[in-house]
Design an enzyme around this catalytic site. Structure first.
Site, PDB file in Angstrom:
ATOM      1  N   LEU A 158     -12.366 -36.763 -44.628  1.00 54.53           N
ATOM      2  CA  LEU A 158     -11.687 -37.539 -45.669  1.00 54.53           C
ATOM      3  C   LEU A 158     -12.628 -37.780 -46.847  1.00 54.53           C
ATOM      4  O   LEU A 158     -12.227 -38.275 -47.885  1.00 54.53           O
ATOM      5  CB  LEU A 158     -11.201 -38.863 -45.093  1.00 54.53           C
ATOM      6  CG  LEU A 158     -10.330 -38.695 -43.837  1.00 54.53           C
ATOM      7  CD1 LEU A 158     -10.026 -40.041 -43.209  1.00 54.53           C
ATOM      8  CD2 LEU A 158      -9.049 -37.957 -44.175  1.00 54.53           C
ATOM      9  N   ARG A 159     -13.909 -37.459 -46.644  1.00 52.21           N
ATOM     10  CA  ARG A 159     -14.919 -37.475 -47.705  1.00 52.21           C
ATOM     11  C   ARG A 159     -15.352 -38.859 -48.154  1.00 52.21           C
ATOM     12  O   ARG A 159     -16.149 -38.977 -49.075  1.00 52.21           O
ATOM     13  CB  ARG A 159     -14.457 -36.666 -48.930  1.00 52.21           C
ATOM     14  CG  ARG A 159     -14.294 -35.185 -48.650  1.00 52.21           C
ATOM     15  CD  ARG A 159     -15.542 -34.596 -48.055  1.00 52.21           C
ATOM     16  NE  ARG A 159     -15.643 -33.160 -48.306  1.00 52.21           N
ATOM     17  CZ  ARG A 159     -16.670 -32.413 -47.912  1.00 52.21           C
ATOM     18  NH1 ARG A 159     -17.665 -32.974 -47.247  1.00 52.21           N
ATOM     19  NH2 ARG A 159     -16.712 -31.129 -48.171  1.00 52.21           N
ATOM     20  N   ASP A 171      -9.933 -28.441 -39.445  1.00 53.74           N
ATOM     21  CA  ASP A 171     -11.298 -28.476 -39.976  1.00 53.74           C
ATOM     22  C   ASP A 171     -11.266 -28.737 -41.489  1.00 53.74           C
ATOM     23  O   ASP A 171     -12.049 -28.170 -42.260  1.00 53.74           O
ATOM     24  CB  ASP A 171     -12.054 -27.180 -39.670  1.00 53.74           C
ATOM     25  CG  ASP A 171     -13.573 -27.389 -39.674  1.00 53.74           C
ATOM     26  OD1 ASP A 171     -14.004 -28.553 -39.630  1.00 53.74           O
ATOM     27  OD2 ASP A 171     -14.311 -26.394 -39.739  1.00 53.74           O
TER      28      ASP A 171
END
Lengths: 419, 316
Positions: A59-60, A301
């Protein structure tokens, strides 16, 4: 909110149920039939499936908000029918402190879309040196411990980490890659890398590391989940480990079921992935291994990468592809090629990953949370930067036409996406 | 698979990025054109007006003397304006500045970009981002390709041996890191050389190199037996620091080209080297300066070949 879902083809892989039926949702749960609904969804022609469970979605946040934000990626998950996801700890800073995990869960919860299950870092800063406070991280909501794409080169540390995790019953989710053998490599070490003059990562970088992981799992009794298999050799090692009843599970990335090193073409940096795309033989073995159940589940991924980090020469480009919105269509494409019944295909992205995650999700049954994905399996999905909700537009499938479009996504009985 | 990015819709050369994938006719067109320029370089006035008014930008992200100089001479003999840029950059910002640099130069009305870069594939990235009237010539990218070197090697071989279809060619040394070797192998197999050999220790041969259409030898005496052409590759000093080779001395013992080892080759064999040479590491001075050596003519031919390439991609 009481929702009546009419005339859909209800497929529940966990129970084997597959047939046209009506479904009733009340108080966020699957309920008995009722007559006065607040909303009726006509699901004629749609498949009603448990919401998808993705064991690897970045999700960064925190730290890489220029690549993607929780907001953008939770919207992508909803559009992809993903209702539960596990996020690897390779944020900045990494998820190695309870406070970070807690904050991430709160932020995700506030968005009220997919359920976010953080994976805690197995070692501090993912450096492979010191153990994290796994107990406290578990209390904060971590479901398992992982190194993401970082590796523990020191096998003494790896052994101790697995021993410690095993003591308390924590699962360890690890990729198998020998850091020394993979050093400097950017592509599968084979004919294609030789042609393109790209430094290679040999297949045995994976099998050697996997041998080590399996041996340590055997010695410590740790519950091991091996992430992102990429080689035929690894599929065989897992097959043998399962035959001797070792408590090991594993997953494969959706890209690796469809693509191989030849797809690098003329240095297409969208095909720069970690692990690398390997040979056709490897790809076929992965696809078969997933069909036979040696590989337990498929993962997106999901790795949004900003354009600047992809507009680079192949070897300098950042690895990864956006995937949340392609999980369903690429799983369907794989299932069709393997001639699997729909329920078996969906099991790989619902009940199987649900079981590995160890949460109550991935099934349609009375009283269970109404996490659902309603999709049209034959509707065309054109992959383009405009149609992707994710902030990452990086995928080797740009321009492809796939089939399988999510129409409604429900989490806890709330419609979080419709199209 | 995408269309070969080097060719335009009519199958003509738009960019020169790699020898791999170029049809035989295109290779022969370049060699024949180079032949016609070979005369020019011997005239008193060494210029032709084919690129008059056009700008050639030499973009070297990696240091080079010989290749850059020969490109510069070639462009000037075609009457082009030449701008040299030696761009030393930190690896962290290399890529961004790569496309940015190109965009900026493009705004200055470039016609040809001659690019050398340490990363394999960098010229492909640039070629994808330039305007339709701009052309990219790869002057060496990572380990991938060095097509003008490959072409000048082919030119040299044709000059001395005429017919490719009867030749046995041996390429010796560090194949793993060599863009020169890859380009030459593709050129030779495309032009019908029946046997291309590579000779070196396992540590300096890339995985699956046989798939490029070569025979692998580890032993010099065996590998050189009866060959018509010997191509020695440069061995970088830094290869001795890792675990690839124990020492320069030991490499020379096994693979250094001496008169004694060369005796296994055909009597009229030619010896080539892309330069710069490491005398006493991969080649003995007696051979480098001996009667079989065509190393200096290679350099001369390099100018004609680069003139041919630039005039074909950018000429009218």
């Amino acid at each position: 909110m009481r929702i009546h879902i009419k005339n859909g083809r209800v497929v529940d892989p966990a129970s084997g149920r597959d047939g046209v039926a009506d479904l009733f949702v009340s108080d966020g749960k699957i309920a008995e039939e009722f007559s006065r609904a607040d909303r009726v969804i006509d699901a004629k022609g749609l498949v009603v499936s448990p919401g998808f469970i993705d064991l690897a979605a970045r999700l960064r946040e925190p730290g890489y908000e220029y690549k993607a934000t929780l907001d953008s990626e939770m919207a992508a998950a909803a559009a992809g029918g993903v209702t539960s996801l596990a996020c690897p700890p390779d944020t900045d800073p990494p998820l190695d402190e309870p406070g970070l995990v807690d904050m991430l869960r709160r932020r995700a919860k506030a968005l009220a879309k997919a359920r976010v299950h953080p994976l805690g870092a197995l070692t501090v800063k993912l450096k492979g040196e010191a153990l994290t406070e796994m107990g406290q991280l578990t209390d904060a909501g971590c479901v398992a411990f992982s190194q993401a794409n970082a590796f523990i080169a020191d096998t003494q540390v790896l052994w101790r980490a697995m021993q410690y995790a095993a003591t308390f019953g924590y699962a360890v989710w690890l990729r198998a890659e020998d850091a020394w053998l993979a050093r400097d490599g950017v592509a599968h070490d084979g004919e294609m890398a030789t042609r393109l003059g790209l430094p290679g990562i040999p297949s045995f970088a994976e099998t050697i590391a996997l041998g080590t992981l399996l041996e340590l799992a055997r010695a410590t009794g740790a519950r091991l989940h091996v992430c992102r298999l990429s080689t035929a050799g690894a599929v065989e090692l897992i097959r043998r480990a399962k035959a001797e009843k070792l408590p090991v599970t594993c997953d494969v990335g959706i890209h690796h079921l469809h693509l191989c090193d030849v797809d690098l073409g003329y240095f297409d940096s969208h095909c720069r992935l970690d692990p690398p795309l390997r040979s056709q033989r490897d790809r076929d073995a992965l696809a078969r291994g997933a069909a036979e159940g040696v590989i337990d589940c498929l993962v997106s991924d999901h790795t949004p990468v900003d354009e600047d980090r992809k507009h680079l020469p192949f070897g300098e480009a950042e690895a990864g592809a956006t995937g949340l919105e392609l999980l369903l269509p690429l799983a369907l494409k794989w299932g069709e090629a393997q001639k699997l019944p729909l329920a078996a295909t969906l099991a790989r992205i619902t009940s199987h990953p649900g079981a590995i995650l160890g949460v109550r999700a991935g099934r349609i049954a009375l009283g269970e949370a109404a996490d659902l994905a309603l999709f049209d399996p034959r509707a065309p999905l054109r992959v383009s930067p405009e149609t992707l909700k994710s902030q990452g537009k990086n995928t080797p499938f740009l321009g492809y036409e796939l089939s399988g479009k999510v129409r409604y996504t429900l989490v806890d009985g709330n419609v979080v996406y419709e199209a | 698979m995408q269309r070969n990015p080097q060719l335009n819709a009519n199958g003509e050369l738009q960019h020169l990025l790699s020898i791999e994938g170029l049809p035989r006719e295109v290779l022969l067109q370049i060699l024949d054109t180079a032949e016609s320029f070979a005369g020019v370089t011997e005239r008193e006035v060494k210029k032709v007006p084919l690129l008059r008014g056009k700008s050639v930008f030499n973009l070297f992200f990696e240091p080079s003397t010989r290749t850059r100089t020969t490109f510069e001479i070639a462009a000037k003999r075609l009457s082009a304006d030449v701008i040299n840029l030696n761009i030393a950059v930190s690896s962290a910002t290399k890529g961004e500045s790569l496309l940015d640099t190109v965009a900026n130069l493009s705004a200055m009305q470039a016609d040809v970009f001659v690019v050398r870069h340490a990363s394999s594939g960098a010229p492909f990235l640039i070629a994808r981002h330039v305007k339709p009237h701009e052309h990219v010539v790869n002057a060496g990218d990572g380990r991938h390709a060095h097509p003008t070197q490959g072409l000048l090697d082919l030119f040299t071989i044709r000059h001395y041996k005429k017919d490719f279809t009867r030749l046995t060619v041996a390429i010796v040394g560090d194949i793993l890191h060599s863009r020169v070797a890859r380009s030459l192998i593709h050129g030779l197999t495309t032009l019908g050389a029946p046997e291309v050999r590579v000779i070196g220790p396992q540590t300096l041969l890339p995985t699956g190199v046989e798939a490029l259409g070569v025979r692998v030898f580890h032993d010099m005496a065996e590998g050189l037996r009866g060959v018509d052409v010997v191509v020695m590759l440069r061995l970088q000093n830094e290869r001795m620091r890792g675990a690839l080779l124990p020492s320069a001395q030991e490499f020379f013992k096994h693979y250094g080209l001496t008169e004694e080892k060369l005796a296994a080759a055909a009597k009229d064999a030619i010896v080539m080297h892309p330069g710069p040479m490491n005398r006493g590491v991969e080649i003995d001075s007696a051979v480098a300066d001996g009667p079989h050596s065509v190393i200096l003519p290679q350099v001369t031919f390099g100018i004609a070949v680069r003139m041919a390439v630039m005039s074909i991609v950018a000429g009218n």
